[in-house]
Design a protein around this motif. Structure first.
Motif, PDB file in Angstrom:
ATOM      1  N   LEU A 146       0.848  -1.194   0.000  1.00  0.00           N
ATOM      2  CA  LEU A 146       0.000   0.000   0.000  1.00  0.00           C
ATOM      3  C   LEU A 146       0.882   1.242   0.000  1.00  0.00           C
ATOM      4  O   LEU A 146       1.990   1.233   0.535  1.00  0.00           O
ATOM      5  CB  LEU A 146      -0.893   0.000   1.242  1.00  0.00           C
ATOM      6  N   ALA A 147       0.354   2.291  -0.610  1.00  0.00           N
ATOM      7  CA  ALA A 147       1.092   3.560  -0.682  1.00  0.00           C
ATOM      8  C   ALA A 147       0.475   4.552   0.283  1.00  0.00           C
ATOM      9  O   ALA A 147      -0.738   4.781   0.269  1.00  0.00           O
ATOM     10  CB  ALA A 147       1.030   4.105  -2.103  1.00  0.00           C
ATOM     11  N   CYS A 148       1.325   5.148   1.095  1.00  0.00           N
ATOM     12  CA  CYS A 148       0.849   6.072   2.130  1.00  0.00           C
ATOM     13  C   CYS A 148       1.694   7.333   2.106  1.00  0.00           C
ATOM     14  O   CYS A 148       2.901   7.276   1.830  1.00  0.00           O
ATOM     15  CB  CYS A 148       0.977   5.375   3.487  1.00  0.00           C
ATOM     16  N   THR A 149       1.075   8.471   2.346  1.00  0.00           N
ATOM     17  CA  THR A 149       1.855   9.691   2.568  1.00  0.00           C
ATOM     18  C   THR A 149       1.285  10.437   3.763  1.00  0.00           C
ATOM     19  O   THR A 149       0.285  10.021   4.352  1.00  0.00           O
ATOM     20  CB  THR A 149       1.868  10.614   1.337  1.00  0.00           C
ATOM     21  N   ALA A 150       1.969  11.528   4.112  1.00  0.00           N
ATOM     22  CA  ALA A 150       1.531  12.357   5.239  1.00  0.00           C
ATOM     23  C   ALA A 150       1.273  13.757   4.733  1.00  0.00           C
ATOM     24  O   ALA A 150       2.079  14.291   3.965  1.00  0.00           O
ATOM     25  CB  ALA A 150       2.623  12.384   6.309  1.00  0.00           C
ATOM     26  N   ILE A 151       0.165  14.368   5.165  1.00  0.00           N
ATOM     27  CA  ILE A 151      -0.017  15.771   4.812  1.00  0.00           C
ATOM     28  C   ILE A 151       0.627  16.628   5.878  1.00  0.00           C
ATOM     29  O   ILE A 151       0.494  16.383   7.073  1.00  0.00           O
ATOM     30  CB  ILE A 151      -1.495  16.154   4.611  1.00  0.00           C
ATOM     31  N   LYS A 152       1.338  17.621   5.432  1.00  0.00           N
ATOM     32  CA  LYS A 152       2.120  18.491   6.287  1.00  0.00           C
ATOM     33  C   LYS A 152       2.478  19.731   5.502  1.00  0.00           C
ATOM     34  O   LYS A 152       2.314  19.739   4.294  1.00  0.00           O
ATOM     35  CB  LYS A 152       3.357  17.769   6.799  1.00  0.00           C
ATOM     36  N   PRO A 153       3.034  20.781   6.084  1.00  0.00           N
ATOM     37  CA  PRO A 153       3.338  20.904   7.503  1.00  0.00           C
ATOM     38  C   PRO A 153       2.166  21.483   8.301  1.00  0.00           C
ATOM     39  O   PRO A 153       1.228  22.030   7.720  1.00  0.00           O
ATOM     40  CB  PRO A 153       4.495  21.901   7.505  1.00  0.00           C
ATOM     41  N   ALA A 376       0.889   9.813  -8.363  1.00  0.00           N
ATOM     42  CA  ALA A 376       0.770   8.850  -9.467  1.00  0.00           C
ATOM     43  C   ALA A 376       2.118   8.182  -9.750  1.00  0.00           C
ATOM     44  O   ALA A 376       2.180   6.984 -10.040  1.00  0.00           O
ATOM     45  CB  ALA A 376       0.232   9.558 -10.716  1.00  0.00           C
ATOM     46  N   GLU A 377       3.197   8.939  -9.653  1.00  0.00           N
ATOM     47  CA  GLU A 377       4.540   8.347  -9.826  1.00  0.00           C
ATOM     48  C   GLU A 377       4.826   7.305  -8.753  1.00  0.00           C
ATOM     49  O   GLU A 377       5.438   6.266  -9.030  1.00  0.00           O
ATOM     50  CB  GLU A 377       5.616   9.447  -9.736  1.00  0.00           C
ATOM     51  N   PHE A 378       4.431   7.624  -7.533  1.00  0.00           N
ATOM     52  CA  PHE A 378       4.581   6.687  -6.415  1.00  0.00           C
ATOM     53  C   PHE A 378       3.846   5.378  -6.744  1.00  0.00           C
ATOM     54  O   PHE A 378       4.405   4.274  -6.649  1.00  0.00           O
ATOM     55  CB  PHE A 378       4.024   7.364  -5.152  1.00  0.00           C
ATOM     56  N   MET A 379       2.596   5.520  -7.218  1.00  0.00           N
ATOM     57  CA  MET A 379       1.805   4.329  -7.559  1.00  0.00           C
ATOM     58  C   MET A 379       2.435   3.557  -8.717  1.00  0.00           C
ATOM     59  O   MET A 379       2.498   2.321  -8.693  1.00  0.00           O
ATOM     60  CB  MET A 379       0.363   4.715  -7.915  1.00  0.00           C
ATOM     61  N   ASP A 380       2.897   4.278  -9.711  1.00  0.00           N
ATOM     62  CA  ASP A 380       3.559   3.612 -10.845  1.00  0.00           C
ATOM     63  C   ASP A 380       4.780   2.848 -10.370  1.00  0.00           C
ATOM     64  O   ASP A 380       5.046   1.730 -10.837  1.00  0.00           O
ATOM     65  CB  ASP A 380       3.992   4.657 -11.893  1.00  0.00           C
ATOM     66  N   GLY A 381       5.519   3.467  -9.476  1.00  0.00           N
ATOM     67  CA  GLY A 381       6.711   2.818  -8.936  1.00  0.00           C
ATOM     68  C   GLY A 381       6.368   1.479  -8.289  1.00  0.00           C
ATOM     69  O   GLY A 381       7.077   0.482  -8.467  1.00  0.00           O
ATOM     70  N   ILE A 382       5.278   1.472  -7.552  1.00  0.00           N
ATOM     71  CA  ILE A 382       4.860   0.220  -6.905  1.00  0.00           C
ATOM     72  C   ILE A 382       4.406  -0.795  -7.947  1.00  0.00           C
ATOM     73  O   ILE A 382       4.763  -1.975  -7.889  1.00  0.00           O
ATOM     74  CB  ILE A 382       3.731   0.498  -5.877  1.00  0.00           C
ATOM     75  N   ARG A 383       3.631  -0.334  -8.927  1.00  0.00           N
ATOM     76  CA  ARG A 383       3.060  -1.262  -9.924  1.00  0.00           C
ATOM     77  C   ARG A 383       4.129  -1.837 -10.857  1.00  0.00           C
ATOM     78  O   ARG A 383       3.913  -2.867 -11.487  1.00  0.00           O
ATOM     79  CB  ARG A 383       1.951  -0.561 -10.716  1.00  0.00           C
TER      80      ARG A 383
END
Lengths: 394, 394
Positions: A146-153, A376-383
């Motif tokens: 699964l792909a996760c990020t954090a919203i910040k700051p 989307a790049e993050f997801m592509d990286g995983i796929r």
């Protein structure tokens, strides 16, 4: 008095035991047998040996040394197993932790390396409500991390935070968590913020057909914490980020169940267990076994190669403790984080496999100004590394 | 949503700041300026520097390096002061601790040495309800250290525990606390036990004219903890023993005030902050400032020369942090404990002075089979060094 005589539903006494496995470093001039006995007494009855009533010994209430094994190639280190009566814990999480490492935390050269826990205690604490399969079912996403990020700051207006959530959802991330410093702040008060951010993710999912989930940070004081869990639940949010060592492990355990919320456990305030290899609890014990017992569906911990100093093996051991068979407890996702970058996805995927959560925070913001594109790049990286399967989310 | 817009009573934003003082050990090849900036960012906004919005800087939301001072005669240690906006804490205890030492706990070579806290935060947390004068007033005892023991071991029948309490009360001790492992156990369930033990002390006081107080261990899980505080209060008991790092510092703060109970803070589960002189929080910060902020009226910590490894100076520093002026907060009693013996009373009295609590546990049981006589010897030992004054207890 009589009012209470039958009120607390106590289990009958039982001489069932659980065990704490320790690596003990013996200082010059001390004997491992004496040290092990000190630990067994300290963590159970805490009185001088000559004061222990016979019946206390006979009933097994005193901690018992089960084994002492010298570590090969070491002159002063031993693996020691000490058992305690399970009902010394009162089947409560604070007292369980008290026996595992309460007073001996103030000694030196004692590392908790694993725990052997009987079903009675496992079933009481009960572990993850959802676990790996449950979280996958919420998302309808299989066969990849699964792909996760954090919203910040912190400090951004709620509007801006909401537009970040929308952008990341549009990019197709699985879980958007808040930064762990995003408390109930004047900049963006909790009760309002969580509604706005959930609205952003729901609206985006409706337009994209995605199943992104938003997990707010829940870290309030004792007077606020249950209201915060209730608020999150009432908005249809499926889970929370929370720091068990700040609000209390049993607070997390009880409230997540009461409000049917998945738990992303954050490692804030845990670090003094790890900087000394010879004292504390191993990452596998704290982030793996204990946080899983408590009910973490995802346990976040510092990855090797990030900005904290964990080793590759320690990270693998955490993942193993989260996933391996443990009574009826569901397996939980490991989430290696802290300074992770897009170009490390391949290595992370190889290390942790499909059943893991990859968290990229700051580096995802840094990638470009277009957050949806970054996601989307993050997801592509995983796929690239996994053949994703999709089903209808529940 | 609108329901919540005005519900949470938030203070207006303010750029007031608090400061965390750290001793930082710099590893070879690193610069103190970079490290200090890493800490300031990690504990506030946790994003790469190039992602920080200008207005976040301008509003002071990012941690700010105030001073960096090299330590004389050290090549790689520096005293660093970093300030944060007070309202980054949301005026909540968990988030305050998160900023002080949440993520940086997972680094290395960072020791929190003191905290500079503005009145706004001090007044919110509010500190000891009773403090030294309040506890003395409950007992009517002045101008000498208080004498405290622990009833133990777990596993004894409630009757036997009650007779220990009666014996110690007859000997004239000031405070009889439970052992910190005396949870809600099948051997002696909490709800019944506290009533019986309080009855024992009340009856003994009635016959001796004494003012001994019994403080039970309160360490339940989230579902039990408030019922336990309520039970203690309803029995007329004046205080509790509790372990803040097991049940949560804010749980202790809120429930002790809600049920008007004095707090003996127990150090269980704190020890990984102390075994490495270069990482963690100093004993003075945790047992002194933070536990006092939380509301400890008595803070128990391991004495030098006992079975834990604290230094004499560390113990003096804890006592100083508990007693020195700190806004409107009342001073609290230091209680140096752990392997203390009757023959150390003189040394303890000299070290900590009249405003301290002396806790002798196992060694008081060991002295002779007559616990009342042992307690009386303990009291005589104190009175040899101080000219006790008595007033009517309140």
């Amino acid at each position: 008095l009589s009012k209470y005589m039958n009120q607390t539903p106590h289990r009958p006494e039982s001489n069932e035991r659980f065990a704490v496995n320790l690596r003990v470093t013996v200082a010059h001039g001390h004997s491992i047998k004496e040290l092990a006995m000190d630990i067994a007494i300290e963590q159970s009855i805490e009185i001088p040996e000559d004061c222990i009533p016979d019946e206390t010994h006979e009933r097994g209430i005193v901690g018992r040394i089960e084994t002492i094994e010298p570590i090969p190639d070491s002159k002063n280190q031993f693996d020691v197993t000490i058992s305690y009566r399970t009902d010394n814990t009162g089947f409560s999480m604070p007292q369980f932790l008290n026996i595992v490492f309460g007073n001996i935390s103030m000694k030196n050269g004692i590392k908790v390396t694993s725990l052997d826990i009987p079903d009675s205690l496992l079933d009481t604490f009960a572990g993850p409500q959802f676990g790996i399969e449950g979280i996958r079912a919420m998302l309808g996403v299989y066969n990849r991390p699964l792909a996760c990020t954090a919203i910040k700051p912190i400090g951004l207006a709620t509007d801006k935070l909401a537009s970040m959530v929308a952008d990341y959802s549009r990019g197709g991330l699985d879980i958007i968590k808040e930064d762990h410093n995003m408390a109930d702040l004047a900049y963006h008060p909790f009760m309002e913020r969580v509604a706005r951010l959930q609205e952003a993710v729901v609206e985006t999912n409706a337009s994209t057909g995605g199943s992104t989930m938003y997990f707010p940070m829940v870290n309030g004081g004792f007077e606020e914490i249950e209201k915060q869990f209730a608020r999150v639940h009432s908005l249809g949010i499926r889970g929370v980020l929370t720091a068990p060592l700040l609000i209390g492990t049993d607070t997390v355990r009880v409230l997540s169940r009461r409000y049917n919320l998945a738990v992303l456990a954050h490692p804030a305030f845990t670090g003094t267990h790890f900087h000394d290899p010879n004292h504390g609890m191993t990452p596998a014990v704290l982030f793996g076994t204990i946080f899983r017992l408590m009910g973490a569906d995802v346990s976040i911990f510092p990855n090797a190669g990030g900005r904290f100093g964990f080793t590759h093996q320690e990270c693998l051991d955490v993942a193993d403790a989260l996933k391996k068979p443990l009574g009826k407890l569901k397996p939980a996702f490991p989430c290696a984080a802290g300074g992770m970058k897009l170009n490390l996805i391949g290595a992370m995927a190889e290390t942790f496999g499909a059943d893991s959560v990859l968290l990229i925070g700051g580096a995802l913001m840094q990638n470009s100004k277009d957050l949806a594109k970054n996601a989307a790049e993050f997801m592509d990286g995983i796929r690239q590394h996994f053949k994703e399967e999709r089903r209808l989310p529940r």
